[in-house]
Design an enzyme around this catalytic site. Structure first.
Site, PDB file in Angstrom:
ATOM      1  N   GLY A 170       0.776 -14.850  -0.807  1.00 52.01           N
ATOM      2  CA  GLY A 170       1.084 -15.611  -2.087  1.00 52.01           C
ATOM      3  C   GLY A 170       0.847 -15.343  -3.079  1.00 52.01           C
ATOM      4  O   GLY A 170       1.402 -16.094  -4.976  1.00 52.01           O
ATOM      5  N   GLY A 171       0.629 -14.056  -3.645  1.00 49.63           N
ATOM      6  CA  GLY A 171       0.612 -13.039  -5.162  1.00 49.63           C
ATOM      7  C   GLY A 171      -0.661 -12.876  -6.006  1.00 49.63           C
ATOM      8  O   GLY A 171      -0.962 -12.385  -6.489  1.00 49.63           O
ATOM      9  N   ARG A 199     -11.781 -18.707   4.536  1.00 51.30           N
ATOM     10  CA  ARG A 199     -11.146 -19.044   5.978  1.00 51.30           C
ATOM     11  C   ARG A 199     -11.398 -19.345   7.396  1.00 51.30           C
ATOM     12  O   ARG A 199     -10.862 -20.245   7.617  1.00 51.30           O
ATOM     13  CB  ARG A 199      -9.819 -17.240   5.802  1.00 51.30           C
ATOM     14  CG  ARG A 199      -8.744 -18.061   4.446  1.00 51.30           C
ATOM     15  CD  ARG A 199      -8.159 -16.246   3.951  1.00 51.30           C
ATOM     16  NE  ARG A 199      -7.687 -16.890   3.140  1.00 51.30           N
ATOM     17  CZ  ARG A 199      -6.442 -15.589   2.850  1.00 51.30           C
ATOM     18  NH1 ARG A 199      -6.830 -14.697   3.168  1.00 51.30           N
ATOM     19  NH2 ARG A 199      -5.854 -16.077   1.574  1.00 51.30           N
ATOM     20  N   LEU A 222      -4.248  -7.678  -1.545  1.00 51.74           N
ATOM     21  CA  LEU A 222      -3.202  -7.042  -2.596  1.00 51.74           C
ATOM     22  C   LEU A 222      -4.261  -6.235  -3.512  1.00 51.74           C
ATOM     23  O   LEU A 222      -4.060  -5.929  -3.911  1.00 51.74           O
ATOM     24  CB  LEU A 222      -3.644  -8.419  -3.862  1.00 51.74           C
ATOM     25  CG  LEU A 222      -2.165  -9.639  -2.836  1.00 51.74           C
ATOM     26  CD1 LEU A 222      -1.419 -10.194  -3.397  1.00 51.74           C
ATOM     27  CD2 LEU A 222      -0.287  -8.073  -2.815  1.00 51.74           C
ATOM     28  N   GLU A 259      -4.415  -2.796   4.697  1.00 47.61           N
ATOM     29  CA  GLU A 259      -4.647  -3.739   6.439  1.00 47.61           C
ATOM     30  C   GLU A 259      -4.819  -2.311   7.958  1.00 47.61           C
ATOM     31  O   GLU A 259      -5.360  -2.936   8.224  1.00 47.61           O
ATOM     32  CB  GLU A 259      -3.842  -4.851   6.708  1.00 47.61           C
ATOM     33  CG  GLU A 259      -4.320  -5.062   7.872  1.00 47.61           C
ATOM     34  CD  GLU A 259      -3.601  -7.018   7.943  1.00 47.61           C
ATOM     35  OE1 GLU A 259      -4.045  -7.796   8.979  1.00 47.61           O
ATOM     36  OE2 GLU A 259      -2.610  -6.618   6.910  1.00 47.61           O
ATOM     37  N   ALA A 313       0.502  -1.049  -0.049  1.00 47.12           N
ATOM     38  CA  ALA A 313       0.382   0.349   0.109  1.00 47.12           C
ATOM     39  C   ALA A 313       1.044   1.120   0.196  1.00 47.12           C
ATOM     40  O   ALA A 313       0.565   1.990  -0.493  1.00 47.12           O
ATOM     41  CB  ALA A 313      -0.958   0.185   0.986  1.00 47.12           C
ATOM     42  N   ASN A 340       3.814  -7.052   4.510  1.00 46.19           N
ATOM     43  CA  ASN A 340       3.068  -8.455   4.207  1.00 46.19           C
ATOM     44  C   ASN A 340       3.615  -8.745   2.811  1.00 46.19           C
ATOM     45  O   ASN A 340       2.924  -9.969   2.873  1.00 46.19           O
ATOM     46  CB  ASN A 340       2.089  -8.228   5.085  1.00 46.19           C
ATOM     47  CG  ASN A 340       1.876  -8.839   7.064  1.00 46.19           C
ATOM     48  OD1 ASN A 340       2.554  -9.120   7.205  1.00 46.19           O
ATOM     49  ND2 ASN A 340       0.539  -9.156   7.656  1.00 46.19           N
ATOM     50  N   THR A 341       3.543  -7.573   2.135  1.00 43.16           N
ATOM     51  CA  THR A 341       3.526  -8.264   0.922  1.00 43.16           C
ATOM     52  C   THR A 341       3.834  -8.691   0.500  1.00 43.16           C
ATOM     53  O   THR A 341       3.766  -9.812  -0.480  1.00 43.16           O
ATOM     54  CB  THR A 341       3.696  -7.064  -0.349  1.00 43.16           C
ATOM     55  OG1 THR A 341       2.242  -6.223   0.247  1.00 43.16           O
ATOM     56  CG2 THR A 341       3.147  -6.860  -1.230  1.00 43.16           C
TER      57      THR A 341
END
Length: 627
Positions: A154-155, A444, A596, A580, A122, A149-150
């Site tokens: 996972g992408g 999740r 993302l 976040e 971000a 965290n980016t």
């Protein structure tokens, strides 16, 4: 020591082993070469750049670990120690040598247009777009390297792009999922979403009536799935759902974010559409380079190459507030230097608080219990600093009690990318008795709750064909992990079951039934709605998993223009937030792949809003940025 080149293998992040070549002379370490190809890109990069040079410059192993990469730091230091011992030296003596003296502190005062707190996705998106808009930018990051965290993501990034998605065939179960959604009674949809839901219902029915065999998607489907995926009730009976204006802003702007990232240099694999765990739909745009560092490497270089200043090892301690307007920050570096930044705009992009277990426990209202020793998938940097900063200016908080546990985390360290990680249509979750216990395609929190009910520890079962769709797999990494005991492999399901302490007949029956559900496109046991691969080609794998803290949905209250809102419902002048650190978008549960989408979209929006509203900083003051 006996002069020569000594080859050793040191423990890296996760279960990787780092090959190292250490060149020594009779009484000195001359060179340290590290093969870090097995390490997670972006997490420990500074380790391999700084620690070898520090050891060589000061001829000591008494050096500090790099924050956020302590495992790799100690692995490298211990690898050099092993080489010293192999050469006949005494590594214990090297570890007792004097520690390198810290540099003297140097206080600084900076005047710029925009200061950004946090150099994750971000923050770098806000920085890059601010530079595009002609503003001078300073980014402050408390950790030694950028990424946050980016880097650990996972992408795949969610963005509905129907024209692109139409080239992919529908998977068994997807049409049934759409029909079930369209059949949802309108009174189960909150009022502000009802008009959009009716339009989506028309889209779905038209697609189903045409009997097409391609992957359907639309911004409305993304919106309603994000809304329903986040609609939750906590332990106190409080219901929450995503703020309509924020959710609508996200889904209608995120494809622009994908195209903007492409323009800056991020390469996406357009030949594949994917989804991470808990995304519930295939709309993931996956970078060619693995994991989230694909974004960070491009954005970080772009910001630096276009005149942005990034200061690492610099922690923001306070906001500067004058006459009700936020106009800068006060920060401190690891060497004790005080940094004061005066700016027309302050953008908070410092992430959530998933690595601050005490803070998670303080606010949690969703889980019966958060254990003191629970692991986290987060960077150690993600401790809630930005939320405290926002509160200094009177910011309101929203949704703080809703904490996301990532169900498929490493059982020891909480990481995501040990073992085999694949799209959920392809993996099979079994408990410690070898039985399935949940719909693997669910959100999740549902997966995590089911795992906890089954004792916490469970296994992802897959066959050799899973490598075709795994996010992070090379044969070398699989072999290393099997050797390290963090991944299990066997030529038969019976043998795999024995390794895991299961009854072989139970696991074999579980997989036999699952394969029949793939053939039928229907799961009568748990209602899994989408299938792709069966599990039948040896060798077979089992990845141990356990839920860990992953994402904090709550944070500073923002509006769709990324203004931070105070407790009286008013805009806090000069203060913006994205990612976040902000709450209200994901509500009670975030869909996989939406993080993302969130950070890059609202990072850009924060930059746009700040540029429109900022008073002009005179050229003479701005010039002091690089003094």
């Amino acid at each position: 020591m006996k002069a020569g080149i000594y080859s050793v293998k040191a423990k890296g992040h996760g279960s990787s082993l780092m090959p190292m070549k250490v060149t020594v002379s009779q009484d000195r370490i001359e060179k340290i070469a590290v093969d870090a190809s097995g390490e997670t890109a972006g997490i420990a990069g500074k380790v391999f750049a700084e620690i070898p040079q520090t050891i060589i410059d000061h001829q000591t192993l008494n050096v500090d670990a790099i924050s956020g990469a302590t495992i790799s730091s100690h692995g490298l230091i211990n690898g050099v120690a092993e080489a010293i011992d192999l050469a006949g030296g005494n590594s214990s003596e090297w570890k007792k040598r004097p520690k390198p003296a810290k540099e003297q502190s140097h206080n600084r005062e900076i005047t710029t247009d925009v200061v950004i707190v946090g150099a994750g996705g971000a923050g770098l998106a806000a920085a890059a777009h601010s530079l595009e808009l002609g503003r001078k930018v300073t980014v402050l990051e408390k950790f030694p390297q950028i990424g946050g965290n980016t880097t650990r993501a996972g992408g795949p990034m969610n963005a509905a792009e129907p024209d692109w998605q139409k080239q992919f065939k529908a998977l068994p179960g997807e049409k049934e999922t759409l029909k079930a959604l369209a059949d949802t009674p309108i009174n189960q949809i909150d009022a502000e979403y009802q008009d959009d839901f009716k339009k989506l219902r028309e889209q779905i029915n038209a697609y189903l009536e045409a009997d097409r065999n391609y992957l359907f998607d639309s911004t409305l489907l993304h919106e309603i799935q994000t809304y329903l995926g986040g609609k939750r009730t906590d332990l106190k009976g409080h219901e929450i759902h995503g703020n309509y204006a924020l959710v609508h802003k996200l889904v209608t702007n995120v494809l622009d974010s994908v195209n903007w990232l492409k323009k800056l240099g991020v390469k996406f694999d357009d030949a594949e559409v994917t989804m991470p765990v808990g995304a519930i739909w295939r709309r993931g745009h996956k970078p060619v380079e693995p994991m989230g560092y694909a974004y960070i490497s491009v954005l970080g270089e772009w910001v630096k190459n276009h005149g942005g200043e990034i200061l690492t090892d610099t922690r923001v301690k306070h906001l500067i507030i004058e006459d009700g307007q936020v106009c800068g920050v006060k920060a401190e570096t690891t060497d004790g230097s005080l940094i004061t930044v005066h700016a027309a705009s302050v953008i908070l992009t410092s992430g959530g608080f998933g690595a601050n277990t005490k803070m998670v426990q303080k606010y949690n209202t969703y889980w019966e219990k958060i254990d003191d020793d629970i692991a986290t998938s987060n960077s150690p940097a993600i401790t809630g600093d930005g939320i405290g900063l926002g509160q200094e200016a009177g910011a309101a908080l929203v949704g703080m009690g809703f904490i996301q546990l990532m169900p498929v985390s490493d059982p020891v360290n909480g990481e995501l990318f040990t073992g085999l990680q694949t799209p959920p249509e392809n993996y099979i979750m079994v408990n410690q008795a070898g039985k399935r216990f949940v719909n693997e395609y669910a959100e999740r929190d549902i997966l995590a709750r089911a795992a906890i009910k089954n004792g916490g520890l469970f296994y992802l079962i897959a066959d050799d064909k899973i490598k075709e769709t795994a996010y992070n797999t090379t044969q070398e990494s699989l072999d290393q992990q099997v050797k390290a005991g963090t991944l299990y492999r066997d030529d038969t399901l019976a043998g795999l079951a024995q390794q895991l302490g299961m009854d072989p007949a139970v696991l074999e029956e579980t997989i036999k039934k699952y394969n029949s559900y793939v053939d039928a496109g229907h799961d009568p046991e748990f209602g899994k709605s989408v299938f792709n691969l069966k599990c039948e080609v040896a060798p077979f794998y089992a990845t141990p998993r356990r839920p860990a803290i992953h994402h904090t949905m709550g944070g500073l209250k923002i509006d769709p223009q990324a203004h931070v809102i105070n407790t009286d419902g008013q805009i806090i002048k000069g203060l913006y937030a994205a990612g976040e650190v902000a709450g209200g978008l994901h509500a009670g549960n975030r869909l996989g792949g939406n993080s993302l989408a969130d950070i890059f979209t609202f990072g850009r929006i924060a930059a746009q809003t700040a540029e429109k509203e900022a008073p002009q900083v005179d050229a003479a003051s701005s010039a002091s940025l690089h003094e």
